[in-house]
Scaffold this active site. Structure first.
Site, mmCIF file in Angstrom:
data_model
loop_
_atom_site.group_PDB
_atom_site.id
_atom_site.type_symbol
_atom_site.label_atom_id
_atom_site.label_comp_id
_atom_site.label_asym_id
_atom_site.label_seq_id
_atom_site.Cartn_x
_atom_site.Cartn_y
_atom_site.Cartn_z
ATOM 1 N N ALA A 65 0.842 -1.202 0.000
ATOM 2 C CA ALA A 65 0.000 0.000 0.000
ATOM 3 C C ALA A 65 0.870 1.242 0.000
ATOM 4 O O ALA A 65 1.986 1.242 0.521
ATOM 5 C CB ALA A 65 -0.902 -0.018 1.225
ATOM 6 N N GLY A 103 0.762 -5.332 0.824
ATOM 7 C CA GLY A 103 -0.320 -5.557 -0.125
ATOM 8 C C GLY A 103 0.185 -6.138 -1.428
ATOM 9 O O GLY A 103 -0.550 -6.820 -2.144
ATOM 10 N N GLU A 106 0.249 -9.673 -0.767
ATOM 11 C CA GLU A 106 -1.142 -10.122 -0.616
ATOM 12 C C GLU A 106 -1.802 -10.354 -1.967
ATOM 13 O O GLU A 106 -2.585 -11.283 -2.147
ATOM 14 C CB GLU A 106 -1.931 -9.118 0.218
ATOM 15 N N GLU A 126 3.917 -5.159 7.680
ATOM 16 C CA GLU A 126 2.962 -4.233 8.268
ATOM 17 C C GLU A 126 3.208 -3.960 9.753
ATOM 18 O O GLU A 126 3.032 -2.839 10.211
ATOM 19 C CB GLU A 126 1.524 -4.732 8.052
HETATM 20 N N1 T1G Z 1 4.397 3.699 0.043
HETATM 21 C C1 T1G Z 1 4.807 4.941 -0.322
HETATM 22 N N2 T1G Z 1 6.081 5.258 -0.654
HETATM 23 C C2 T1G Z 1 6.982 4.248 -0.596
HETATM 24 C C3 T1G Z 1 6.634 2.935 -0.211
HETATM 25 C C4 T1G Z 1 5.275 2.675 0.117
HETATM 26 N N3 T1G Z 1 4.854 1.452 0.449
HETATM 27 N N4 T1G Z 1 7.760 2.178 -0.235
HETATM 28 C C5 T1G Z 1 8.753 2.997 -0.620
HETATM 29 N N5 T1G Z 1 8.290 4.232 -0.839
HETATM 30 C C6 T1G Z 1 9.061 5.381 -1.307
HETATM 31 C C7 T1G Z 1 10.128 5.794 -0.315
HETATM 32 O O1 T1G Z 1 9.593 6.673 0.655
HETATM 33 C C8 T1G Z 1 11.122 6.476 -1.229
HETATM 34 O O2 T1G Z 1 10.568 7.736 -1.561
HETATM 35 C C9 T1G Z 1 11.079 5.635 -2.499
HETATM 36 O O3 T1G Z 1 9.795 4.970 -2.460
HETATM 37 C C10 T1G Z 1 12.161 4.583 -2.552
HETATM 38 O O4 T1G Z 1 12.057 3.846 -1.326
HETATM 39 C C11 T1G Z 1 -2.451 -3.441 2.247
HETATM 40 C C12 T1G Z 1 -1.671 -1.958 4.330
HETATM 41 C C13 T1G Z 1 10.233 -1.554 -1.132
HETATM 42 C C14 T1G Z 1 12.165 -2.454 0.201
HETATM 43 O O5 T1G Z 1 6.181 -1.526 4.236
HETATM 44 O O6 T1G Z 1 10.416 -1.390 2.474
HETATM 45 O O7 T1G Z 1 0.810 -2.869 2.199
HETATM 46 O O8 T1G Z 1 12.409 9.142 -0.584
HETATM 47 O O9 T1G Z 1 14.414 4.304 -0.589
HETATM 48 O O10 T1G Z 1 15.772 1.080 -0.652
HETATM 49 O O11 T1G Z 1 -2.051 -4.987 3.947
HETATM 50 O O12 T1G Z 1 10.902 1.031 0.019
HETATM 51 O O13 T1G Z 1 12.392 8.586 -3.018
HETATM 52 O O14 T1G Z 1 10.666 10.140 -2.073
HETATM 53 O O15 T1G Z 1 12.994 2.544 0.565
HETATM 54 O O16 T1G Z 1 14.887 0.293 -2.921
HETATM 55 C C15 T1G Z 1 3.759 -2.423 3.299
HETATM 56 C C16 T1G Z 1 7.917 -0.203 2.393
HETATM 57 C C17 T1G Z 1 2.879 -1.234 3.257
HETATM 58 C C18 T1G Z 1 7.240 -1.525 2.111
HETATM 59 C C19 T1G Z 1 12.485 -0.623 -1.476
HETATM 60 N N6 T1G Z 1 4.936 -2.198 2.490
HETATM 61 N N7 T1G Z 1 8.998 0.055 1.467
HETATM 62 O O17 T1G Z 1 13.627 -0.147 -0.809
HETATM 63 O O18 T1G Z 1 13.823 2.182 -1.801
HETATM 64 S S1 T1G Z 1 1.453 -1.482 4.233
HETATM 65 C C20 T1G Z 1 6.081 -1.742 3.056
HETATM 66 C C21 T1G Z 1 10.202 -0.562 1.617
HETATM 67 C C22 T1G Z 1 0.497 -2.537 3.305
HETATM 68 C C23 T1G Z 1 -1.411 -4.050 3.117
HETATM 69 C C24 T1G Z 1 -0.750 -3.047 3.966
HETATM 70 C C25 T1G Z 1 11.268 -0.170 0.640
HETATM 71 C C26 T1G Z 1 11.525 -1.225 -0.436
HETATM 72 P P1 T1G Z 1 11.572 8.987 -1.834
HETATM 73 P P2 T1G Z 1 13.388 3.238 -0.679
HETATM 74 P P3 T1G Z 1 14.634 0.832 -1.579
#
Ligand code: T1G
Length: 702
Positions: A65, A103, A106, A126
């Site tokens: 998400a 997600g 998922e 999450e």
């Molecule tokens: N949402 C919004 N922005 C995100 C994002 C996300 N999920 N993940 C990364 N970004 C942005 C980040 O802020 C940065 O922005 C750029 O992307 C590069 O990220 C429905 C509710 C995937 C392992 O927790 O772990 O799904 O600084 O530097 O080192 O049940 O990003 O460039 O402006 O981290 O290559 C669950 C979170 C959400 C994954 C990649 N997902 N992201 O690492 O790049 S909750 C997460 C990460 C959910 C469901 C529930 C990492 C990465 P900017 P980065 P990276």
């Protein structure tokens, strides 16, 4: 302008390819879930289509998400788009490259097959954001891999590599082919005729095999009651996995929806989301946008085989970067190499790494005694005693031998980087790379910019830190830089409160209740009261106005240096590390108070907590006012990763906003009247209080 197409659809042969194109990480931003549903409907209505491939454009499948959308309205939930995949009449193959997280995974779990590249990683992180999966992941994963593996993956939020994912049943096939999409299409065409479609939530074999997991669930609850004391998400995750074992899929989905909604806007989730973005913001260096993409550090040298130098060398070896550890005598070098071998041996014994991994990492570390042997390294980190003359001599030597363009870095925790830079003819290449002990474990690397440090040097040092798996944050060069300087105020206040009657065990209890893993007096007993004693005596001798800390000084002079002497702030029974309050410490405190005419009194828990943290908030404001940190959230990142500040509270400045700048400013002003200069309110704190803005948004211009 037409809305960017974040979901693309095309048919090749009898396979419809649904590709997600939402850079930078294919988060489930606006239009993605809707696009998937529309594409499925289109393919299921097309008789020429017999199967689907769901794939991500770019480096990742889907990162989950869009975290920025939390708290807002999401027209279509992940649960809905995942259900559409699950219900498809034609098989959907998830083709995973890069990350499939949250997600994103998922959606893959709702697919009927999952294939991946060898480098792919999956996970449900999450809980690290203070929530639980909300798109059916707790239910489908448990059915697919069984409760034990689901508990591990969901309550830790860890990433799972492709081969482990295949072994436990998440990934059906690992595809190591140059054209992953073409291979995915072939796989889909192959399974198009398989009936019935394998739907994860209908699988019950792993759940039945597991049998009654009451003990496993109880153990998980006991573990997280201790480890995640202040966080609801892991406990809710356990309940959801238990629901998948005991109840129907529909009941589990309903409970997941309820618990997700409860957590999404909790204080814990908001703080953890803040920490997530603060960490990424810290990587952004103002004014460096025109700096070319920095080259990686492919070889390093460390000067000084002491505790810090050995730990830094291990940090490089841990990521496979060859590193030369230099000390001036073979004896010192041998001692450092032994320390490294012993550290790795402990990790092997614990099962953290295998013997072969230990051997591979040791092979990356070469001990040398001659500076000529390190001249070809991309970066050198000086990690010797905190003596100015010694560091200056080393940097003169490095200036002579290191190849042009090498990073000349100091691990100093307090000495002005300019002093080292001025010993060279290339001050632009000099910066601080301040690691926190143990350097191979703690994630913070404070990158310190001298007045002549080039932006390119900062950018490359930050990349080096990131490649080491560290969290880099930039600090200006001043006494204590940013992290230690902001925390020293707290430590000073803690010691001075003793003289007024606050007992070590009360302070430690409050800090543990706040969320720290250990109280600071207990930590000081572990590290040794004598470590900072000499430094305090030197400062007292050099600066008559320096306020001596009489209580710790007395304890050290009595030989109470902490666990290593069986007594320090606490008493320790033979061989036992449990801290026991000691009346003798109370007598020392009372004696100091009498000697200096300090009235003893009792403290409320709140006053102790506020005296400690407000002191650091005020110092952090001074630091920002001087321009020594780019942003308040960088200071929060330093506190989270350098000092173990409870992550579910966001960080020092994030937490301060829960009190408010104005009340903090009023209290600091009152303590300034009572205690004098050390409590002088920072003008920036006053300005933020006056403006009604947030401390976590503060910067030098605030
Ligand atoms: N949402 C919004 N922005 C995100 C994002 C996300 N999920 N993940 C990364 N970004 C942005 C980040 O802020 C940065 O922005 C750029 O992307 C590069 O990220 C429905 C509710 C995937 C392992 O927790 O772990 O799904 O600084 O530097 O080192 O049940 O990003 O460039 O402006 O981290 O290559 C669950 C979170 C959400 C994954 C990649 N997902 N992201 O690492 O790049 S909750 C997460 C990460 C959910 C469901 C529930 C990492 C990465 P900017 P980065 P990276």
């Amino acid at each position: 302008m037409s809305e960017k197409q974040v979901v693309k659809y095309r048919v090749t042969g009898n396979v419809a390819v649904i590709s997600i194109d939402n850079p930078p990480v294919n988060a489930l931003g606006p239009g993605v879930r809707e696009g998937i549903i529309d594409a499925l409907a289109q393919g299921n209505a097309d008789s020429a289509v017999e199967a689907f491939v769901l794939i991500g454009e770019g480096r990742n499948f889907m990162a989950g998400a869009d975290i920025r959308q939390f708290g807002g309205v999401r027209p279509v939930s992940t649960r809905t788009s995942a259900a559409a995949i699950d219900a498809s009449a034609k098989p959907v193959v998830a083709a995973i490259c890069g990350y499939a997280l949250g997600g994103g995974l998922e959606h893959a779990l709702a697919c009927h097959y999952r294939i991946s590249t060898p480098e792919a990683k999956v996970g449900l992180p999450e809980v690290l954001l203070g929530i639980v999966p909300g798109g059916g992941g707790t239910q489908r994963l448990t059915h697919l891999v069984g409760p034990e593996a689901a508990l591990d993956i969901i309550t830790t939020g860890r990433h799972v590599g492709a081969y482990e994912a295949q072994r436990i049943g998440i990934i059906d096939e690992i595809v190591d082919e140059p054209d992953f999409l073409a291979a995915s299409v072939r796989f889909a065409a192959r399974v198009a005729i398989v009936k019935p479609l394998p739907r994860a939530h209908l699988l019950s074999e792993k759940i039945e095999q597991a049998g009654d997991q009451a003990l496993a669930f109880d153990d998980a609850r006991k573990f997280h009651t201790r480890k995640s004391r202040h966080q609801k998400a892991p406990m809710h995750a356990i309940a959801l996995i238990e629901a998948a074992v005991k109840g129907s899929f529909e009941e589990g989905l309903a409970l997941e929806q309820t618990l997700f909604a409860e957590l999404e806007n909790s204080e814990e989730a908001k703080a953890l989301r803040y920490a997530f973005f603060a960490e990424r913001e810290a990587a952004k260096i103002p004014g460096a946008s025109n700096v070319p993409k920095p080259e990686p550090v492919s070889s390093a040298a460390v000067i000084g085989a002491g505790t810090m130098g050995s730990g830094i060398a291990m940090a490089f070896a841990d990521v496979g970067t060859p590193v030369k550890l230099l000390d001036v005598t073979h004896e010192a070098l041998d001692k450092g190499m032994k320390r490294i071998r012993d550290n790795y041996a402990v990790s092997v014994k614990r099962g953290s790494i295998s013997q072969s991994e230990m051997d591979a990492r040791l092979a990356k570390i070469q001990g040398v005694v001659d500076y000529a042997d390190i001249s070809d390294c991309d970066a050198v980190i000086e990690a010797v005693f905190e003596r100015v003359d010694l560091k200056q001599a080393i940097f003169r030597k490095l200036d002579d031998v290191m190849k042009p363009g090498a990073l000349l870095l100091s691990n100093s925790s307090a000495i002005d980087i300019d002093i080292m830079a001025q010993a060279t003819k290339r001050p632009a290449d000099v910066a601080g790379a301040h690691f926190f002990a143990p350097a191979n474990v703690m994630k913070l690397c404070e990158v310190v910019r001298g007045t002549q440090t080039a932006p390119a040097t900062i950018a490359r040092t930050m990349k080096m830190a990131r490649d080491l798996g560290k969290i880099g944050a930039v600090a200006g060069s001043c006494d204590g830089f940013v992290a230690n300087r902001s925390r020293t105020s707290l430590m000073t206040e803690m010691m001075l409160m003793l003289e007024e009657g606050a007992m070590p065990e009360q302070v430690d209890r409050i800090l543990v209740a706040f969320g720290y893993p250990m109280g600071f007096f207990a930590v000081n007993d572990m590290s040794g009261l004598d470590v900072s004693y000499e430094g305090r005596q030197r400062r007292a001798a050099a600066d008559p106005s320096y306020r001596k800390l009489h209580v710790p000084d007395r304890l050290v002079e009595m030989g109470r240096k902490g666990q290593k002497t069986g007594a320090g702030w606490y008493r320790y029974k033979d061989g036992d590390r449990t801290p026991h309050p000691d009346d003798l410490v109370k007598e020392v405190i009372a004696s100091v108070a009498r000697e200096f005419g300090i009235a003893q009194r009792t403290f409320s828990d709140e006053e102790i907590l506020h005296r400690l943290l407000f002191a650091s908030v005020n110092e952090a404001c001074r630091i920002l006012d001087e321009g020594r940190a780019y942003r308040a959230s960088d200071i929060d990142v330093m506190w989270l990763y350098g000092f173990g500040f409870p992550r579910h509270r966001g960080g020092l400045m994030y937490w301060a906003d829960t009190i408010g700048a104005a009340p903090i400013h009023r209290q600091v002003t009152e303590w300034h009247e009572r205690y004098g200069k050390r409590w002088e309110p920072s003008p920036l704190l006053a300005r933020v209080a006056e403006s009604g803005t947030r401390l976590r948004d503060a910067g030098p211009q605030s």
